[in-house]
Design a protein around this motif. Structure first.
Motif, PDB file in Angstrom:
ATOM      1  N   SER A   1       0.842  -1.198   0.000  1.00 24.95           N
ATOM      2  CA  SER A   1       0.000   0.000   0.000  1.00 24.95           C
ATOM      3  C   SER A   1       0.875   1.246   0.000  1.00 24.95           C
ATOM      4  CB  SER A   1      -0.945   0.034   1.207  1.00 24.95           C
ATOM      5  OG  SER A   1      -0.256   0.348   2.396  1.00 24.95           O
ATOM      6  N   ILE A   2       0.325   2.305  -0.566  1.00 20.99           N
ATOM      7  CA  ILE A   2       0.975   3.617  -0.582  1.00 20.99           C
ATOM      8  C   ILE A   2      -0.083   4.656  -0.243  1.00 20.99           C
ATOM      9  CG2 ILE A   2       2.213   5.333  -1.950  1.00 20.99           C
ATOM     10  CD1 ILE A   2       3.131   3.044  -3.784  1.00 20.99           C
ATOM     11  N   THR A   3       0.175   5.447   0.784  1.00 18.10           N
ATOM     12  CA  THR A   3      -0.699   6.561   1.170  1.00 18.10           C
ATOM     13  C   THR A   3       0.066   7.858   0.966  1.00 18.10           C
ATOM     14  OG1 THR A   3      -1.884   5.232   2.811  1.00 18.10           O
ATOM     15  CG2 THR A   3      -1.979   7.624   3.052  1.00 18.10           C
ATOM     16  N   VAL A   4      -0.589   8.829   0.348  1.00 22.49           N
ATOM     17  CA  VAL A   4       0.042  10.114   0.049  1.00 22.49           C
ATOM     18  C   VAL A   4      -0.831  11.241   0.563  1.00 22.49           C
ATOM     19  CG1 VAL A   4       0.616  11.721  -1.827  1.00 22.49           C
ATOM     20  CG2 VAL A   4       1.413   9.353  -1.929  1.00 22.49           C
ATOM     21  N   ILE A   5      -0.195  12.269   1.122  1.00 18.34           N
ATOM     22  CA  ILE A   5      -0.866  13.512   1.493  1.00 18.34           C
ATOM     23  C   ILE A   5      -0.367  14.608   0.552  1.00 18.34           C
ATOM     24  CG2 ILE A   5      -1.172  15.273   3.269  1.00 18.34           C
ATOM     25  CD1 ILE A   5      -0.767  13.138   5.357  1.00 18.34           C
ATOM     26  N   ALA A   6      -1.294  15.360  -0.024  1.00 20.80           N
ATOM     27  CA  ALA A   6      -0.957  16.424  -0.972  1.00 20.80           C
ATOM     28  C   ALA A   6      -1.989  17.537  -0.827  1.00 20.80           C
ATOM     29  CB  ALA A   6      -0.937  15.876  -2.400  1.00 20.80           C
ATOM     30  N   PRO A   7      -1.758  18.684  -1.443  1.00 12.82           N
ATOM     31  CA  PRO A   7      -2.728  19.780  -1.321  1.00 12.82           C
ATOM     32  C   PRO A   7      -4.129  19.407  -1.814  1.00 12.82           C
ATOM     33  CG  PRO A   7      -0.638  20.621  -2.120  1.00 12.82           C
ATOM     34  CD  PRO A   7      -0.518  19.125  -2.101  1.00 12.82           C
ATOM     35  N   LEU A   8      -4.213  18.580  -2.861  1.00 11.54           N
ATOM     36  CA  LEU A   8      -5.489  18.144  -3.404  1.00 11.54           C
ATOM     37  C   LEU A   8      -5.559  16.614  -3.387  1.00 11.54           C
ATOM     38  CD1 LEU A   8      -5.795  20.455  -6.551  1.00 11.54           C
ATOM     39  CD2 LEU A   8      -6.874  20.786  -4.307  1.00 11.54           C
ATOM     40  N   THR A   9      -6.765  16.087  -3.217  1.00  4.86           N
ATOM     41  CA  THR A   9      -6.939  14.632  -3.255  1.00  4.86           C
ATOM     42  C   THR A   9      -6.603  14.088  -4.629  1.00  4.86           C
ATOM     43  OG1 THR A   9      -8.774  14.980  -1.714  1.00  4.86           O
ATOM     44  CG2 THR A   9      -8.524  12.779  -2.618  1.00  4.86           C
ATOM     45  N   THR A  10      -6.924  14.841  -5.671  1.00  3.71           N
ATOM     46  CA  THR A  10      -6.602  14.396  -7.026  1.00  3.71           C
ATOM     47  C   THR A  10      -5.110  14.171  -7.182  1.00  3.71           C
ATOM     48  OG1 THR A  10      -8.473  15.714  -7.826  1.00  3.71           O
ATOM     49  CG2 THR A  10      -6.919  14.910  -9.475  1.00  3.71           C
ATOM     50  N   MET A  11      -4.308  15.070  -6.677  1.00  2.28           N
ATOM     51  CA  MET A  11      -2.856  14.923  -6.746  1.00  2.28           C
ATOM     52  C   MET A  11      -2.395  13.743  -5.896  1.00  2.28           C
ATOM     53  SD  MET A  11       0.099  17.651  -5.688  1.00  2.28           S
ATOM     54  CE  MET A  11       1.852  17.233  -5.799  1.00  2.28           C
ATOM     55  N   ALA A  12      -2.948  13.618  -4.683  1.00  2.00           N
ATOM     56  CA  ALA A  12      -2.558  12.516  -3.804  1.00  2.00           C
ATOM     57  C   ALA A  12      -2.851  11.170  -4.453  1.00  2.00           C
ATOM     58  CB  ALA A  12      -3.286  12.635  -2.465  1.00  2.00           C
ATOM     59  N   GLY A  13      -4.045  11.025  -5.032  1.00  2.00           N
ATOM     60  CA  GLY A  13      -4.407   9.761  -5.660  1.00  2.00           C
ATOM     61  C   GLY A  13      -3.553   9.443  -6.865  1.00  2.00           C
ATOM     62  N   SER A  14      -3.257  10.442  -7.673  1.00  2.00           N
ATOM     63  CA  SER A  14      -2.412  10.220  -8.845  1.00  2.00           C
ATOM     64  C   SER A  14      -1.022   9.760  -8.430  1.00  2.00           C
ATOM     65  CB  SER A  14      -2.323  11.496  -9.677  1.00  2.00           C
ATOM     66  OG  SER A  14      -3.597  11.930 -10.091  1.00  2.00           O
TER      67      SER A  14
END
Length: 325
Positions: free
Chosen positions: A276-289
């Protein structure tokens, strides 16, 4: 699709100066369980004041839910009348006009394709014809070769806000960022309703509008990819997007090997390096990509995430935890 449930679950917490009230609205969309959480800090605790606040939260949540459903209806690959359905049916036949929203998403898909070295390719959805994760059956190599020949974002013709898929059988699939995009758009709707505390959760793809009313961060539990009823870590987040990709959401095991739903567009075979990979980013779209590209990058994932400048928590195929948060 089941209608959104209109019940709010109210939690009240006494603080030193006021009451923190949190309303939760559950619904189903995009083949997953979803939730909108709205928080307020209030000084009036009368019955009328609470009822008015709950009604305001419910109205805001329903507008956000409607936005999620709009995006699902517009871009679902399962609906022949959707934008994606119309484009796919015209493959090899004629170009299709796109509205401004769709064109923006196609431009975003092009950015992802280029930044990932061609790994994030929204024409790769055709591989679902080879993989049914409800049955432990492997496709033939010939089947994969034939389907991979239909995967080529660079071959699409895009100009004057028209798109043309040059070969019959080609498809577009916004599944790689559609849910995350919907989370971000629902958050915009809530912000327009003056909601400042809370989050949108679409099956684990989360957009946080702001911290709790007491200014504490929300604690988001990260699921253990091998014990799905357990939490392996907790991430504190005050605002921004969070998304997770992994090999445990849709998969089957055969002869001791796990085959997951994230499939490499060049080989046609599922990736294996990350649980699994979890990412935090300014937007969810960016995090998911970033999570999807990270899964596809396999052993080169961490270099990519560092270059992207995002916080992450990743678990490799051995169970080792890697994080930058």
């Amino acid at each position: 699709m089941r209608a959104a449930r209109k019940l709010a679950f109210l939690d009240s917490f006494e603080t030193a100066y006021s009451v923190m009230q949190i309303f939760r609205f559950s619904f189903s969309a995009m083949a997953c369980r979803c939730e909108i959480v709205i928080g307020y800090e209030v000084t009036q605790t009368s019955h009328d004041a609470q009822h008015e606040l709950q009604q305001s939260a419910q109205n805001s949540a329903q507008l956000a839910i409607a936005e999620v459903r709009r995006i699902e209806a517009k871009y679902s690959r399962y609906r022949p009348e959707s934008v994606i359905g119309v484009i796919n049916q015209a493959a090899g036949k004629k170009p299709i006009d796109c509205d401004a929203e769709t064109w923006t998403l196609l431009e975003y898909a092009d950015t992802l394709y280029r930044s990932s070295g061609g790994l994030f390719d929204i024409t790769a959805g055709v591989l679902r014809r080879a993989w049914n994760f409800s049955h432990a059956t492997l496709p033939t190599e010939q089947t994969l070769v034939e389907l991979c020949s239909l995967i080529d974002w660079s071959s699409l013709e895009r100009q004057d806000q028209q798109i043309y898929l040059p070969r019959q059988g080609m498809e577009l699939d916004f599944g790689g960022f559609g849910k995350e995009y919907a989370a971000d758009k629902a958050a915009v709707v809530l912000q327009a309703q003056q909601v400042r505390c809370g989050y949108v959760n679409l099956g684990g793809d989360i957009r946080v509008l702001g911290p709790k009313p007491d200014q504490q961060a929300w604690q988001i539990g990260i699921q253990d990819p091998r014990c799905t009823d357990q939490i392996i870590a907790s991430i504190a987040i005050e605002r921004g997007g969070l998304a997770t990709s992994g090999d445990y959401q849709r998969f089957f095991e055969l002869d001791g090997r796990r085959y997951c739903h994230i499939v490499h567009p060049r080989t046609g075979w599922p990736v294996e390096h990350w649980r699994s990979i979890t990412v935090i980013a300014p937007l969810t779209t960016m995090a998911g990509s970033c999570t999807t590209i990270g899964m596809l990058k396999q052993e080169n994932c961490l270099d990519f995430l560092h270059q992207a400048g995002v916080d992450y928590l990743a678990i490799d195929h051995t169970g080792q935890l890697h994080k930058n948060h």
